[in-house]
Design an enzyme around this catalytic site. Structure first.
Site, short mmCIF file in Angstrom:
data_model
loop_
_atom_site.label_atom_id
_atom_site.label_comp_id
_atom_site.label_asym_id
_atom_site.label_seq_id
_atom_site.Cartn_x
_atom_site.Cartn_y
_atom_site.Cartn_z
N GLU A 134 0.83 -1.23 0.11
CA GLU A 134 0.02 -0.05 -0.08
C GLU A 134 0.75 1.32 0.06
O GLU A 134 1.99 1.07 0.65
CB GLU A 134 -0.85 0.26 1.24
CG GLU A 134 -1.59 -1.15 1.44
CD GLU A 134 -1.99 -1.31 2.87
OE1 GLU A 134 -2.29 -0.26 3.86
OE2 GLU A 134 -2.61 -2.54 3.36
N LYS A 136 2.21 4.37 1.41
CA LYS A 136 2.35 4.90 3.00
C LYS A 136 2.10 6.64 2.89
O LYS A 136 2.59 7.40 2.49
CB LYS A 136 3.89 4.78 3.46
CG LYS A 136 3.82 5.33 5.01
CD LYS A 136 5.11 4.77 5.56
CE LYS A 136 5.18 4.88 6.89
NZ LYS A 136 4.71 6.36 7.54
N ASP A 138 1.27 10.28 3.87
CA ASP A 138 1.97 11.21 4.90
C ASP A 138 0.96 11.88 5.57
O ASP A 138 0.88 12.97 5.22
CB ASP A 138 2.99 11.87 4.07
CG ASP A 138 3.97 12.36 5.19
OD1 ASP A 138 4.08 12.17 6.29
OD2 ASP A 138 4.94 13.40 4.64
N TYR A 248 -6.91 1.80 6.06
CA TYR A 248 -5.84 0.44 5.68
C TYR A 248 -6.06 -0.63 6.93
O TYR A 248 -4.96 -1.54 6.70
CB TYR A 248 -4.63 1.07 5.62
CG TYR A 248 -4.11 1.84 6.75
CD1 TYR A 248 -3.78 1.29 8.01
CD2 TYR A 248 -3.95 3.34 6.54
CE1 TYR A 248 -3.26 2.20 8.96
CE2 TYR A 248 -3.24 3.98 7.52
CZ TYR A 248 -2.99 3.53 8.68
OH TYR A 248 -2.66 4.26 9.89
N LYS A 336 10.76 3.34 2.78
CA LYS A 336 10.57 5.01 2.47
C LYS A 336 11.29 5.26 1.53
O LYS A 336 12.22 5.09 0.98
CB LYS A 336 11.18 5.65 3.99
CG LYS A 336 10.37 5.20 5.11
CD LYS A 336 8.92 6.09 5.55
CE LYS A 336 9.28 7.18 6.22
NZ LYS A 336 9.57 6.95 7.58
N CYS A 430 32.51 18.59 30.28
CA CYS A 430 31.14 18.92 30.04
C CYS A 430 30.90 20.50 29.76
O CYS A 430 31.51 21.14 30.68
CB CYS A 430 30.39 18.39 31.21
SG CYS A 430 28.70 19.30 31.28
N CYS A 433 28.85 21.82 33.12
CA CYS A 433 29.45 21.66 34.54
C CYS A 433 30.81 21.46 34.74
O CYS A 433 31.31 21.32 35.68
CB CYS A 433 28.60 20.53 35.34
SG CYS A 433 29.05 18.98 34.75
N CYS A 448 28.17 13.21 30.18
CA CYS A 448 28.59 13.83 31.57
C CYS A 448 28.13 12.92 32.77
O CYS A 448 26.87 12.58 32.71
CB CYS A 448 27.90 15.06 31.40
SG CYS A 448 27.73 15.96 33.18
N CYS A 453 24.30 17.68 37.00
CA CYS A 453 24.55 18.73 35.71
C CYS A 453 23.11 19.46 35.24
O CYS A 453 22.37 18.89 35.08
CB CYS A 453 25.36 17.90 34.63
SG CYS A 453 25.44 19.05 33.15
S1 IVH Z 1 -0.30 0.04 8.86
C1 IVH Z 1 0.84 -2.02 12.41
N1 IVH Z 1 -0.60 1.33 6.48
O1 IVH Z 1 2.25 5.02 9.24
C2 IVH Z 1 0.53 -1.30 11.24
N2 IVH Z 1 0.32 2.32 8.33
O2 IVH Z 1 4.79 4.38 11.07
C3 IVH Z 1 0.53 0.29 11.22
N3 IVH Z 1 0.72 4.87 7.70
O3 IVH Z 1 1.00 5.30 12.46
C4 IVH Z 1 0.07 0.93 10.37
N4 IVH Z 1 0.19 4.72 5.50
O4 IVH Z 1 -0.05 6.64 10.52
C5 IVH Z 1 -0.12 1.51 7.76
N5 IVH Z 1 -1.07 2.04 4.32
C6 IVH Z 1 -0.48 2.20 5.60
C7 IVH Z 1 -0.37 3.34 6.18
C8 IVH Z 1 0.34 3.57 7.44
C9 IVH Z 1 0.51 5.57 6.40
C10 IVH Z 1 1.14 5.66 8.71
C11 IVH Z 1 0.28 5.28 9.73
C12 IVH Z 1 1.24 4.61 11.15
C13 IVH Z 1 2.45 4.86 10.41
C14 IVH Z 1 3.20 3.96 11.08
#
Ligand code: IVH
Length: 690
Positions: A134, A136, A138, A248, A336, A430, A433, A448, A453
């Protein structure tokens, strides 16, 4: 027939006419809602509208008109009820019944292949694994709870265990159905959906243009805009922001069995929830890598921002067998894209002393925009990293920022050197301190060693008092600095011996603020083992790890006595964490601190099984001012006893606690026949339970 007014027969006839008229009205209302919901779904979820805006508006207008005339027909899931909720003072917290985990990151093919190999090894499977892949998103993660198909509760991810109740804000988002579709597949009686809230790129541009016109500062990027919009106390502001969602995952689907992530996604779609159309199911990790390359190419064309792809083992049985670590599952990986980078120049390298004494070199740079955010400080991690990368003071450098992570210096640009650059020499003492810094064999950090401190103590104390820890309202960095400078506090336990007269002798403390701080310190003593343990600030023990340890050991004493092996046997606890815990509790000074705090009356309210908490799942709403305790203290009492706080009165509310000058919540509670408690009754109830 001639009717005689007030005659019993006339009255009952009129009644009948009214009833059948009313049932006709109800039918029409239902019909309109069905139709509007369907067009909403076509427009906001599928992106395929079939009627004009004008026709849609006409349907809405008719529904609003009828509802205005017959308010008794209004239901919370009516499409007219998305906006108009009153602002709240604060978000109530919502526990997640299944933790909302985060994901491990990978930036290279190698790491992705490792992930696949590890999975196969742990599962003892030779053939290729099937993956669901899927984009990811943002944005920010939320949980939506549907009961009998109706949207009843929505929350942010928070720390993964507890988030904030943002139901009224989420209701304003048109792509979130208030009622699930029941046509092809009945939704489970309780469904917890996970998804990502975001803002589309073009909507973001528009939003910023409007803000600039209105003289408001523009948002740095769509993610910040989405986060800021969702966490508005006034839902009308959220309603004016173009938020969107892709779902998701599922937390709990009561009585509904699902075997694969692919089933999860297709069930969500059938219930009318919005799922990214770019999801795919693939055999073998190479397919996932190809998907990554394909998506990366398309990235710019997409109408929303993504920062990579998520690779999930498709079979939920296999997911379960692999299990999770403290913060992330072993069955999923975020692959990523390269993080945002920019070029700037290092002006100076400074040392920063952290909570655990680690001394981190920080590059102070000419401010530069990276991924939409202006940065002027970036971490150089440690001395070895500076040497390895050959970063010098005065160098032009590449700086990188990935999401919420602290910006870091990637590498210098030696071709731009003028000869004026200076090599950084790690000081031996440090910077604060002047204690001699130490470095343990095998560790990269210089530390330190002085527990007193100044910046270290300030950070320790503010961490101790922070929201997820002991939650001492009013104890931020400024006050911490004051307490330490005045010699009132030399360690966290000293906090519990502060007297009113001590505080009154400090600058900026008047009788009221001093009493408030003391009462916040006092009420922090009622806490949970996990919060307390997290508050102590051990290395590698964040809030999630603290919760895991608290769940496993259930008592401070057992935890203090736990051996290395026993610690490591806890799912999610590795050797590093175990050794950090052993060494912290092995120090008599630390044990003394814990002892003193317990002697001062620190009590753990969670040391019985969560299930037996007396107010488990009871929903409380507060209205009006309380006289003998603050709203926050009252809420903490409820939470400590397993209850939940909501900001609005609804059918799910169990108790409404009424103080001085209650608002409309009281009337609503009376109307709905909800149990009403005075402040005294509430305290008596809490006391009885304690
Ligand atoms: S699955 C255990 N699917 O990424 C599974 N997360 O770093 C966790 N996110 O908190 C989530 N797109 O905010 C999943 N297709 C996707 C996602 C997704 C974005 C984000 C989500 C999560 C973070 C995890």
């Amino acid at each position: 027939m001639k009717t005689v007014p007030n005659h019993p027969i006339t009255q009952s006839l009129n009644h009948l006419i009214r009833m059948s008229l009313f049932s006709e009205i109800l039918k029409r209302v239902e019909q309109l809602r069905e139709e509007i919901n369907y067009h909403n779904y076509l427009y906001y979820v599928l992106d395929q509208p079939i009627i004009s805006d004008a026709d849609y508006d006409a349907l809405m207008r008719e529904l609003k008109e009828i509802e205005g005339k017959y308010p008794e027909t209004v239901t919370p899931d009516s499409p007219t009820q998305r906006i108009g909720a009153a602002p709240s003072e604060k978000f109530a917290s919502v526990p997640h019944s299944v933790p909302m985990l985060s994901l491990d990151d990978a930036f290279s093919q190698e790491e992705v292949l490792d992930f696949d190999q590890r999975g196969k090894r742990l599962l003892q499977i030779d053939e290729e694994l099937e993956y669901a892949v899927e984009p990811k998103m943002d944005g920010l993660a939320v949980e939506l709870v549907y009961e009998n198909g109706r949207f009843v509760l929505g929350s942010t991810r928070g720390n993964g265990y507890t988030g904030e109740d943002v139901t009224t804000n989420l209701r304003t988002i048109r792509s979130i159905p208030l009622k699930l579709i029941n046509r092809h597949l009945s939704p489970p009686s309780r469904l917890e959906v996970r998804g990502e809230i975001f803002i589309n790129k073009d909507a973001f541009e528009h939003l910023n243009e409007r803000r600039i016109e209105d003289g408001e500062p523009p948002f740095a990027n769509p993610r910040n805009a989405a986060a800021g919009s969702l966490r508005q106390l006034d839902p009308n502001i959220t309603a004016s922001r173009p938020l969107n969602i892709f779902c998701y995952g599922i937390g709990i689907a009561e009585g509904y069995s699902i075997e694969t992530q692919w089933d999860v996604l297709s069930s969500l779609k059938k219930w009318g929830l919005k799922v990214n159309p770019m999801v795919e199911k693939l055999k073998g990790i190479n397919g996932a890598i190809r998907y990554y390359l394909r998506i990366n190419k398309k990235r710019e064309e997409l109408d929303y921002e993504i920062d990579g792809i998520v690779i999930k083992i498709n079979n939920l049985g296999l997911q379960k067998r692999l299990g999770t670590k403290a913060k992330s599952p072993r069955w999923a990986l975020a692959y990523k894209f390269e993080a945002a980078q920019a070029i700037t120049r290092i002006i100076e390298i400074q040392l920063s002393v952290g909570r655990t004494g680690a001394v981190t070199p920080i590059a102070l740079m000419k401010p530069v925009k990276v991924g939409g955010v202006v940065v002027s400080r970036a971490t150089l991690h440690n001395e070895d990293e500076i040497r390895r990368k050959d970063v010098r003071i005065g160098d032009w450098i590449i700086v990188r920022r990935a999401g919420d992570v602290i910006p870091e210096v990637v590498r210098p640009l030696p071709e731009r050197r003028t000869g004026e650059e200076r090599v950084f020499v790690m000081p031996q003492t440090c910077p604060v301190c002047a204690s001699e810094l130490r470095r343990k064999p095998g560790e990269a950090a210089w530390r330190c060693p002085n527990p007193k401190c100044f910046p270290r103590l300030v950070k320790q104390l503010t961490h101790f008092a922070s929201k997820g820890a002991m939650d001492i309202d009013g104890l931020g960095p400024k006050v911490a600095e004051q307490l330490i400078s005045a010699g009132l506090v030399r360690n966290i336990a000293d906090l519990y011996s502060i007297k009113l007269s001590d505080l009154l002798s400090l600058d900026r403390f008047a009788e009221k603020s001093a009493r408030n701080l003391l009462s916040a310190i006092e009420s922090s003593k009622k806490t949970t083992l996990a919060r307390f343990f997290y508050a102590l600030g051990l290395r590698h023990v964040g809030d999630v790890t603290a919760q895991l340890l608290s769940d496993h050991f259930g008592s401070m004493k057992v935890l203090v006595d736990a051996g290395d092996e026993e610690l490591k046997s806890v799912e999610g606890i590795g050797p590093e964490v175990a050794s950090s815990i052993r060494s912290w509790f092995g120090d008599n000074h630390n044990l003394g601190l814990v002892r003193r705090m317990l002697d001062a009356g620190t009590k753990f309210t969670d040391l019985h099984e969560k299930k037996s908490l007396p107010l488990k799942d009871k929903v409380f709403v507060f209205t009006g001012g309380l006289s003998s305790l603050t709203r926050e203290q009252a809420k903490n009492i409820v939470r400590d006893l397993g209850g939940q706080i909501a900001s609005t009165v609804g059918r799910k509310t169990d108790y409404v606690v009424v103080g001085e000058g209650p608002g409309s919540k009281l009337q609503k509670a009376v109307k709905l026949g909800i149990h009403i408690l005075s402040e005294e009754e509430f305290l008596a109830l809490a006391k009885k339970i304690y």
